[in-house]
Design a protein around this motif. Structure first.
Motif, PDB file in Angstrom:
ATOM      1  N   ASP A 106     -12.499  12.982  -5.781  1.00  0.00           N
ATOM      2  CA  ASP A 106     -13.043  14.050  -4.938  1.00  0.00           C
ATOM      3  C   ASP A 106     -11.954  15.103  -4.760  1.00  0.00           C
ATOM      4  OD1 ASP A 106     -14.644  15.540  -2.982  1.00  0.00           O
ATOM      5  OD2 ASP A 106     -15.779  13.682  -2.754  1.00  0.00           O
ATOM      6  N   GLN A 107     -12.267  16.139  -3.964  1.00  0.00           N
ATOM      7  CA  GLN A 107     -11.293  17.180  -3.684  1.00  0.00           C
ATOM      8  C   GLN A 107     -10.136  16.599  -2.864  1.00  0.00           C
ATOM      9  OE1 GLN A 107     -11.384  20.158  -4.952  1.00  0.00           O
ATOM     10  NE2 GLN A 107     -13.448  20.071  -5.836  1.00  0.00           N
ATOM     11  N   PRO A 108      -8.923  17.130  -3.027  1.00  0.00           N
ATOM     12  CA  PRO A 108      -7.756  16.584  -2.310  1.00  0.00           C
ATOM     13  C   PRO A 108      -7.948  16.496  -0.803  1.00  0.00           C
ATOM     14  CG  PRO A 108      -7.040  18.120  -4.008  1.00  0.00           C
ATOM     15  CD  PRO A 108      -8.546  18.206  -3.965  1.00  0.00           C
ATOM     16  N   ALA A 109      -8.570  17.519  -0.187  1.00  0.00           N
ATOM     17  CA  ALA A 109      -8.753  17.504   1.267  1.00  0.00           C
ATOM     18  C   ALA A 109      -9.657  16.363   1.708  1.00  0.00           C
ATOM     19  CB  ALA A 109      -9.332  18.842   1.729  1.00  0.00           C
ATOM     20  N   VAL A 110     -10.643  16.031   0.876  1.00  0.00           N
ATOM     21  CA  VAL A 110     -11.543  14.919   1.205  1.00  0.00           C
ATOM     22  C   VAL A 110     -10.819  13.595   1.038  1.00  0.00           C
ATOM     23  CG1 VAL A 110     -13.706  13.771   0.599  1.00  0.00           C
ATOM     24  CG2 VAL A 110     -13.574  16.265   0.547  1.00  0.00           C
ATOM     25  N   LEU A 111     -10.078  13.454  -0.050  1.00  0.00           N
ATOM     26  CA  LEU A 111      -9.352  12.203  -0.292  1.00  0.00           C
ATOM     27  C   LEU A 111      -8.317  11.937   0.795  1.00  0.00           C
ATOM     28  CD1 LEU A 111      -8.751  12.366  -4.155  1.00  0.00           C
ATOM     29  CD2 LEU A 111     -10.499  11.076  -2.916  1.00  0.00           C
ATOM     30  N   ALA A 112      -7.769  13.005   1.384  1.00  0.00           N
ATOM     31  CA  ALA A 112      -6.782  12.837   2.448  1.00  0.00           C
ATOM     32  C   ALA A 112      -7.381  12.153   3.665  1.00  0.00           C
ATOM     33  CB  ALA A 112      -6.208  14.194   2.842  1.00  0.00           C
ATOM     34  N   GLU A 113      -8.703  12.259   3.823  1.00  0.00           N
ATOM     35  CA  GLU A 113      -9.374  11.622   4.957  1.00  0.00           C
ATOM     36  C   GLU A 113      -9.910  10.240   4.605  1.00  0.00           C
ATOM     37  OE1 GLU A 113     -12.404  14.222   6.372  1.00  0.00           O
ATOM     38  OE2 GLU A 113     -11.045  15.882   6.772  1.00  0.00           O
ATOM     39  N   ALA A 114      -9.713   9.814   3.369  1.00  0.00           N
ATOM     40  CA  ALA A 114     -10.230   8.506   2.923  1.00  0.00           C
ATOM     41  C   ALA A 114      -9.275   7.404   3.355  1.00  0.00           C
ATOM     42  CB  ALA A 114     -10.417   8.510   1.406  1.00  0.00           C
ATOM     43  N   THR A 115      -9.335   7.075   4.623  1.00  0.00           N
ATOM     44  CA  THR A 115      -8.486   6.013   5.164  1.00  0.00           C
ATOM     45  C   THR A 115      -9.242   4.684   5.143  1.00  0.00           C
ATOM     46  OG1 THR A 115      -9.223   6.514   7.407  1.00  0.00           O
ATOM     47  CG2 THR A 115      -7.226   7.628   6.630  1.00  0.00           C
ATOM     48  N   GLY A 116      -8.495   3.606   5.199  1.00  0.00           N
ATOM     49  CA  GLY A 116      -9.111   2.285   5.238  1.00  0.00           C
ATOM     50  C   GLY A 116      -9.677   1.825   3.909  1.00  0.00           C
ATOM     51  N   LEU A 117      -9.216   2.431   2.809  1.00  0.00           N
ATOM     52  CA  LEU A 117      -9.683   1.993   1.483  1.00  0.00           C
ATOM     53  C   LEU A 117      -9.052   0.659   1.105  1.00  0.00           C
ATOM     54  CD1 LEU A 117      -9.573   5.220  -0.736  1.00  0.00           C
ATOM     55  CD2 LEU A 117     -11.583   4.110   0.252  1.00  0.00           C
ATOM     56  N   HIS A 118      -9.816  -0.148   0.376  1.00  0.00           N
ATOM     57  CA  HIS A 118      -9.258  -1.374  -0.170  1.00  0.00           C
ATOM     58  C   HIS A 118      -8.083  -1.016  -1.077  1.00  0.00           C
ATOM     59  CE1 HIS A 118      -8.971  -5.031  -2.643  1.00  0.00           C
ATOM     60  NE2 HIS A 118      -9.535  -5.650  -1.610  1.00  0.00           N
ATOM     61  N   GLU A 119      -7.058  -1.835  -1.055  1.00  0.00           N
ATOM     62  CA  GLU A 119      -5.835  -1.528  -1.795  1.00  0.00           C
ATOM     63  C   GLU A 119      -6.060  -1.387  -3.295  1.00  0.00           C
ATOM     64  OE1 GLU A 119      -4.392  -6.229  -2.048  1.00  0.00           O
ATOM     65  OE2 GLU A 119      -3.203  -4.755  -0.951  1.00  0.00           O
ATOM     66  N   SER A 120      -7.138  -1.949  -3.814  1.00  0.00           N
ATOM     67  CA  SER A 120      -7.394  -1.867  -5.249  1.00  0.00           C
ATOM     68  C   SER A 120      -8.044  -0.546  -5.675  1.00  0.00           C
ATOM     69  CB  SER A 120      -8.305  -3.025  -5.679  1.00  0.00           C
ATOM     70  OG  SER A 120      -9.599  -2.886  -5.092  1.00  0.00           O
ATOM     71  N   ILE A 121      -8.477   0.265  -4.723  1.00  0.00           N
ATOM     72  CA  ILE A 121      -9.163   1.525  -5.037  1.00  0.00           C
ATOM     73  C   ILE A 121      -8.134   2.635  -5.224  1.00  0.00           C
ATOM     74  CG2 ILE A 121     -10.800   3.251  -4.197  1.00  0.00           C
ATOM     75  CD1 ILE A 121     -12.165   0.987  -2.613  1.00  0.00           C
ATOM     76  N   GLU A 122      -8.221   3.324  -6.354  1.00  0.00           N
ATOM     77  CA  GLU A 122      -7.277   4.397  -6.684  1.00  0.00           C
ATOM     78  C   GLU A 122      -7.881   5.755  -6.343  1.00  0.00           C
ATOM     79  OE1 GLU A 122      -5.831   3.996 -10.744  1.00  0.00           O
ATOM     80  OE2 GLU A 122      -6.533   1.910 -10.749  1.00  0.00           O
ATOM     81  N   ARG A 123      -7.115   6.591  -5.662  1.00  0.00           N
ATOM     82  CA  ARG A 123      -7.528   7.972  -5.378  1.00  0.00           C
ATOM     83  C   ARG A 123      -7.156   8.864  -6.560  1.00  0.00           C
ATOM     84  NH1 ARG A 123      -5.526   5.937  -0.617  1.00  0.00           N
ATOM     85  NH2 ARG A 123      -6.715   6.279   1.307  1.00  0.00           N
ATOM     86  N   MET A 124      -8.067   9.769  -6.939  1.00  0.00           N
ATOM     87  CA  MET A 124      -7.794  10.688  -8.036  1.00  0.00           C
ATOM     88  C   MET A 124      -8.412  12.055  -7.709  1.00  0.00           C
ATOM     89  SD  MET A 124      -8.854  10.426 -12.085  1.00  0.00           S
ATOM     90  CE  MET A 124      -7.850   8.974 -12.358  1.00  0.00           C
ATOM     91  N   PRO A 125      -7.606  13.059  -7.363  1.00  0.00           N
ATOM     92  CA  PRO A 125      -8.158  14.400  -7.132  1.00  0.00           C
ATOM     93  C   PRO A 125      -8.856  14.912  -8.388  1.00  0.00           C
ATOM     94  CG  PRO A 125      -5.887  14.257  -6.351  1.00  0.00           C
ATOM     95  CD  PRO A 125      -6.149  13.002  -7.149  1.00  0.00           C
TER      96      PRO A 125
END
Length: 427
Positions: free
Chosen positions: A293-312
């Motif tokens: 997703d967009q960087p600003a949205v990913l910045a609010e993605a708290t509480g993700l499982h440790e196996s999930i990778e963020r990718m702007p």
């Protein structure tokens, strides 16, 4: 013919007289009442016994009974008075902290305490009283005595910010756009909106911005919108549940695949609630889970499982994850008219491996008959805010065929939930 608000109408409509007056104060469908009441009795027993699906069927029957018993005049007042004022009263209650205060006590709370605790001056007690009486009238709180209230499950739900944010989100992004739809359609001779920069949204909000440009200018509203996106599908059938979509057979990679391979790419996945749900329900599934997703949205993605990778990632650009097992779009395409959807789908098709990769689209598929109000209502929201749409099966097939995909199957959970459209590259 006579003129009514600038429109020509049959002369008989201007003096309908006693017959229409009698219809207006008579039940809308009295012939259906007995059968609906009987059905409600049967479904009530099934619900009490814990039968799967009984609650939703009972809810539908109760709604149908209300519509059958209600007179047309009462229905008019419900739409014109009850619904819009209920929304305003609930949003006001959220702003004042009324729901949080009630929910923090296991006893009835007098109105004087509410006025003080929520910061309303005691001299404005009359205002608080007006708010509370209407909140009780629409069942948002429970009245226990004169000027005394307690919480119910709705109260306790909107005491939580993640759920309460639905109200300021709709007020700040949608209500004026919906109100502008009738005038917009009249002005455009009832042509289907196809331009997200020239839609009821721009007319209702007096802006030249697109929905997402408008949203990006207000960080608070943007965060509220993301909260709404994280909860609006709660309680619906999920494609990850057993008996909906065969995740183990069609999604999980074969034993010959290695761990670094990408299992699922959630494109435009917001705060990652879908991938979190997937990891919780399928903890042994092998392969990488990518949240885009967009960087600003990913910045609010708290509480993700440790196996999930963020990718702007901007889904209008080249898809960086090549040959993934599955690419997932949840409530993305309904935001856009067909021509824009084709631009979103093109990079995904280019990244997919024919015969292996799957495109999974989690959206409403509106049936030819008996469409549910949750789908048709959302269709109007999409029309107002985006010039987008909730699509029928024929419309989905036409769009995906133009994009170079073949639908393998449309998986359906129930009439109240979104479907899962499984596709592969059409060779």
């Amino acid at each position: 013919m006579v003129e009514l608000n600038g429109n020509s109408v049959p002369a008989s409509d201007s003096h309908a007289g006693k017959q229409v007056d009698e219809i207006a104060v008579s039940p809308t469908a009295p012939d259906q009442v007995a059968n609906l009441a009987k059905s409600i009795g049967s479904l009530s027993k099934a619900f009490t016994a814990g039968e799967a699906g009984a609650r939703l069927q009972l809810l539908e029957a109760a709604d149908s009974l209300l519509s059958a018993l209600e007179t047309p005049r009462e229905t008019i007042l419900r739409y014109c008075w009850r619904n819009p004022t209920a929304f305003a009263a609930i949003e006001t209650g959220i702003n004042l902290g009324i729901f949080r205060h009630l929910s923090s006590h296991d006893r009835p709370v007098p109105i004087t305490e509410l006025a003080t605790a929520t910061g309303a001056d005691i001299l404005t007690l009359t205002t608080t009283e007006r708010i509370m009486k209407h909140l009780n009238a629409v069942h948002a709180v429970t009245e226990t005595g004169r000027d005394e209230y307690t919480s119910n499950n709705f109260t306790r739900t909107v005491a939580n910010t993640r759920y309460a944010d639905a109200f300021p989100t709709i007020a700040g992004t949608t209500s004026p756009a919906i109100a502008a739809i009738p005038a917009f359609l009249r002005q455009t001779h009832y042509q289907n909106p196809t331009n997200g920069l020239a839609s009821p949204f721009q007319q209702g909000f007096h802006t030249k911005d697109s929905f997402f440009e408008f949203l990006a200018r207000d960080p608070i509203l943007s965060a509220q919108f993301n909260n709404l996106m994280s909860v609006y599908h709660q309680g619906r059938a999920s494609w990850m549940d057993p008996g909906f979509y065969p995740v183990d057979r069609l999604l999980t990679p074969t034993p010959t695949d290695t761990d670094p391979n990408i299992l699922l790419v959630d494109v435009g996945g917001g705060k990652g609630h879908d991938l979190n749900e997937f990891r919780t329900k399928w903890p042994a599934a092998r392969g990488r889970l990518i949240l885009q997703d967009q960087p600003a949205v990913l910045a609010e993605a708290t509480g993700l499982h440790e196996s999930i990778e963020r990718m702007p990632h901007d889904f209008f650009t080249e898809q960086p994850c090549k040959g993934s097992r599955a690419y997932f779009l949840h409530s993305v395409l309904h935001d856009w008219p067909d021509d824009t959807c084709l631009k979103i789908l093109a990079p995904l098709r280019a990244a997919m491996t024919p015969g292996y990769s799957r495109l999974l689209i989690n959206e409403n598929v509106i049936p030819d008959r008996g469409a549910h109000w949750q789908a048709t209502g959302l269709d109007w929201v999409m029309m107002g805010d985006f010039a987008g749409a909730e699509r029928t099966e024929a419309q989905w097939r036409g769009l995906l065929s133009r994009a170079g995909f073949r639908i393998l199957k449309i998986w359906v959970g129930d009439a109240w939930s979104e479907s899962l459209i499984e596709c592969e590259v059409d060779a």
